[in-house]
Design an enzyme around this catalytic site. Structure first.
Site, mmCIF file in Angstrom:
data_model
loop_
_atom_site.group_PDB
_atom_site.id
_atom_site.type_symbol
_atom_site.label_atom_id
_atom_site.label_comp_id
_atom_site.label_asym_id
_atom_site.label_seq_id
_atom_site.Cartn_x
_atom_site.Cartn_y
_atom_site.Cartn_z
ATOM 1 N N THR A 1 19.963 8.034 -32.505
ATOM 2 C CA THR A 1 20.727 9.291 -32.447
ATOM 3 C C THR A 1 20.895 9.752 -30.997
ATOM 4 O OG1 THR A 1 18.711 10.509 -32.944
ATOM 5 C CG2 THR A 1 20.256 10.212 -34.759
ATOM 6 N N PHE A 2 19.998 9.327 -30.113
ATOM 7 C CA PHE A 2 20.139 9.633 -28.677
ATOM 8 C C PHE A 2 21.453 9.017 -28.170
ATOM 9 C CE2 PHE A 2 19.428 9.241 -24.173
ATOM 10 C CZ PHE A 2 18.517 10.217 -23.817
ATOM 11 N N PRO B 1 8.178 15.356 -37.894
ATOM 12 C CA PRO B 1 8.319 14.168 -37.033
ATOM 13 C C PRO B 1 9.729 13.885 -36.496
ATOM 14 C CG PRO B 1 7.541 13.560 -39.261
ATOM 15 C CD PRO B 1 7.876 14.999 -39.292
ATOM 16 N N GLU B 2 10.737 14.610 -36.956
ATOM 17 C CA GLU B 2 12.110 14.292 -36.516
ATOM 18 C C GLU B 2 12.299 14.576 -35.025
ATOM 19 O OE1 GLU B 2 14.026 12.629 -38.260
ATOM 20 O OE2 GLU B 2 13.375 12.987 -40.315
ATOM 21 N N ARG C 1 16.767 2.119 -25.445
ATOM 22 C CA ARG C 1 15.722 2.786 -26.236
ATOM 23 C C ARG C 1 14.571 1.838 -26.447
ATOM 24 N NH1 ARG C 1 12.541 5.532 -28.746
ATOM 25 N NH2 ARG C 1 13.026 6.977 -30.460
HETATM 26 N N1 LIG Z 1 14.666 10.886 -20.790
HETATM 27 C C1 LIG Z 1 14.921 10.057 -21.815
HETATM 28 N N2 LIG Z 1 14.299 10.247 -22.985
HETATM 29 C C2 LIG Z 1 14.604 9.417 -23.996
HETATM 30 C C3 LIG Z 1 15.530 8.374 -23.867
HETATM 31 N N3 LIG Z 1 15.620 7.740 -25.044
HETATM 32 C C4 LIG Z 1 14.782 8.359 -25.882
HETATM 33 N N4 LIG Z 1 14.155 9.391 -25.250
HETATM 34 C C5 LIG Z 1 13.159 10.314 -25.819
HETATM 35 O O1 LIG Z 1 12.936 9.958 -27.144
HETATM 36 C C6 LIG Z 1 13.558 10.859 -28.016
HETATM 37 C C7 LIG Z 1 14.426 10.074 -28.967
HETATM 38 O O2 LIG Z 1 14.235 10.535 -30.181
HETATM 39 P P1 LIG Z 1 15.432 10.974 -31.135
HETATM 40 O O3 LIG Z 1 16.045 12.152 -30.529
HETATM 41 O O4 LIG Z 1 14.805 11.004 -32.469
HETATM 42 O O5 LIG Z 1 16.484 9.805 -31.124
HETATM 43 P P2 LIG Z 1 16.209 8.335 -31.627
HETATM 44 O O6 LIG Z 1 14.744 8.174 -31.926
HETATM 45 O O7 LIG Z 1 16.795 7.453 -30.575
HETATM 46 O O8 LIG Z 1 17.046 8.171 -32.957
HETATM 47 P P3 LIG Z 1 16.547 8.370 -34.501
HETATM 48 O O9 LIG Z 1 15.046 8.263 -34.541
HETATM 49 O O10 LIG Z 1 17.238 7.284 -35.255
HETATM 50 O O11 LIG Z 1 17.002 9.716 -34.876
HETATM 51 C C8 LIG Z 1 14.406 11.798 -27.201
HETATM 52 O O12 LIG Z 1 14.449 13.082 -27.692
HETATM 53 C C9 LIG Z 1 13.740 11.718 -25.845
HETATM 54 O O13 LIG Z 1 12.691 12.636 -25.779
HETATM 55 C C10 LIG Z 1 16.170 8.198 -22.593
HETATM 56 O O14 LIG Z 1 16.994 7.332 -22.384
HETATM 57 N N5 LIG Z 1 15.826 9.072 -21.618
HETATM 58 MG MG LIG Z 2 13.694 9.363 -33.521
#
Ligand SMILES: Nc1nc2c(ncn2[C@@H]2O[C@H](COP(=O)(O)OP(=O)(O)OP(=O)(O)O)[C@@H](O)[C@H]2O)c(=O)[nH]1
Ligand SMILES: [Mg+2]
Length: 398
Positions: free
Chosen positions: A358-359, A46-47, A258
């Site tokens: 993390t994004f 799921p990560e 987000r």
């Molecule tokens: N195109 C786009 N995709 C996004 C954006 N924010 C999130 N995503 C999508 O959602 C995913 C985010 O998941 P993670 O990479 O786990 O980062 P996170 O969920 O923000 O952080 P953690 O769960 O705490 O690790 C990204 O890989 C993208 O596929 C954004 O601003 N633009």
């Molecule tokens: Mg995530």
């Protein structure tokens, strides 16, 4: 039994002799491949993409450090497979690292290789892993109140991945290992079977960085350059829509907004649409009153994004989103579009991120590398009410 049959098949169809790895069909030998040893890893299914980028860094640093001591192991880049957020890509898996990153640049830091390079070297097309170590957390990480580096073989475990969808990856033996602490301790496990050629670690997210935020950490991070087509597309967008051709732009601010699981599960950390509009407006009035262009990167639903856009527009801002054409989406994939969003955010005069995403972290790192003042980078959206902790600052070390 299946494993034995496969091994027999391997032995019949290839012949590794003293000169190297030899393929009976083409009668060619590859000396290097015979000598090389490979370590694969996989991450908890799921990560998301951005934590996986950090897990890569832990492994890459482990290998780069070991290479200094003439260690011969190479790190296999795990393809991107069935990522939870990548909804438009179900049919196109697995995706190789070169789609998103500049693999030559990764290689300049650590001895890495794409999985397809290995398949092209094994003529039988079967890759047999000698030992698959399934890493697990200790039930109590703080034994006697103290977190110590340790590992222990035993217990029950399962490999919960799918070898990135490949049915031609086989395993001789699965070993369950409880593990905690620094990633370089994995070398102790590797040393247990010196004649292994292929080793794999499942749950590669469990081992931690040896030194988070060190110079080596940043050298590794800097080597994670993006695929050049993604950079070109992002820069073209910035030039066309945000009036900037420089590395550090003065003409727009960027926001990582987000939504999705964050908006549902982390209500204490993320604002409503109205709250977001109010904060962006307040931020611009305080820090950059002449700015009108706001770039928004988001995984939000269209309805939320439209609301955000119309509310910001009604108070005088021009809102920009990177909306891919169908052919861009097909070519770059959801992961590439996310990277384009990150690149555009990275070049803005100011960036406002989402707390503990993390994004957002990856954008902050990119801006540190580009040399932005940290006050322009470590800004966050706060919840509509309640406490709003300042984001931690991870400053680049050169
Ligand atoms: N195109 C786009 N995709 C996004 C954006 N924010 C999130 N995503 C999508 O959602 C995913 C985010 O998941 P993670 O990479 O786990 O980062 P996170 O969920 O923000 O952080 P953690 O769960 O705490 O690790 C990204 O890989 C993208 O596929 C954004 O601003 N633009
Ligand atoms: Mg995530």
């Amino acid at each position: 039994m299946i494993v034995n049959l496969l091994l027999l098949f391997l032995a019949l169809s290839t012949n590794a002799n003293d000169e190297g790895y030899c393929d009976l069909k083409t009668k060619t030998c590859d000396n290097d491949f015979f000598k090389e040893k490979f370590i694969l890893y996989d991450v908890n299914p799921p990560e998301g993409f951005n934590l996986r980028r950090d897990v890569y860094m832990r492994f890459a640093i482990m290998f780069a450090e070991a290479k200094k001591n003439k260690n011969e192991w190479k790190l296999v880049l795990p393809p991107w497979y069935k990522l939870y957020h990548w909804k438009s890509e179900r049919k196109n898996y697995p995706i190789y690292w070169s789609k998103f990153f500049n693999v030559d640049s990764l290689k300049s830091f650590a001895p890495v290789v794409e999985l397809h390079d290995i398949f092209t070297k094994t003529e039988t097309n079967i890759l047999n892993i000698d030992h698959l170590y399934v890493l697990q957390n200790f039930p109590d990480p703080f034994e006697n109140g103290e977190f110590k580096d340790k590992w222990e073989i035993g217990g029950d475990c399962d490999y919960d991945g799918e070898f990135w969808g490949y049915s031609n990856i086989t395993v001789t033996e699965i070993v369950c290992v409880k593990f905690q602490g620094r990633i370089s301790n994995l070398w102790d496990l590797v040393a247990m079977h010196p004649s292994d050629k292929f080793i794999m670690f499942a749950h590669g997210e469990i081992p931690l960085h040896d030194y988070y935020g060190s110079k080596t950490f940043w050298d590794c991070r800097k080597s994670m350059k993006f695929n050049k087509d993604l950079i070109k597309t992002a820069k073209q967008f910035i030039a066309d829509h945000l009036n900037c051709k420089e590395e550090k732009c003065a003409s727009y601010i960027s926001v990582h907004w987000r939504r999705q699981d964050f908006a549902r599960l982390r209500r204490n950390d993320v604002p409503s649409v109205q709250g977001t509009v109010k904060q962006i407006d307040g931020f611009i009035k305080k820090h950059s009153p002449n700015t009108k262009n706001v770039f928004v990167a988001s995984d939000g639903q269209n309805s939320e994004l439209t609301q955000l856009e119309s509310q910001l527009t009604s108070i005088g801002y021009k809102v920009h989103f990177f909306i891919p054409t169908p052919s861009q989406l097909n070519d770059f994939k959801d992961g590439g579009i996310a990277i384009i969003d990150q690149i555009i955010c990275s070049h803005a005069a100011y960036f406002i991120g989402t707390y503990e995403s993390t994004f957002t972290f990856r954008i902050q790192e990119e801006r540190e590398i580009l040399g932005f003042d940290s006050s322009t980078t470590f800004n966050r959206l706060c919840p509509d009410s309640g406490k709003c902790e300042k984001p931690s600052k991870w400053r680049v070390v050169s």
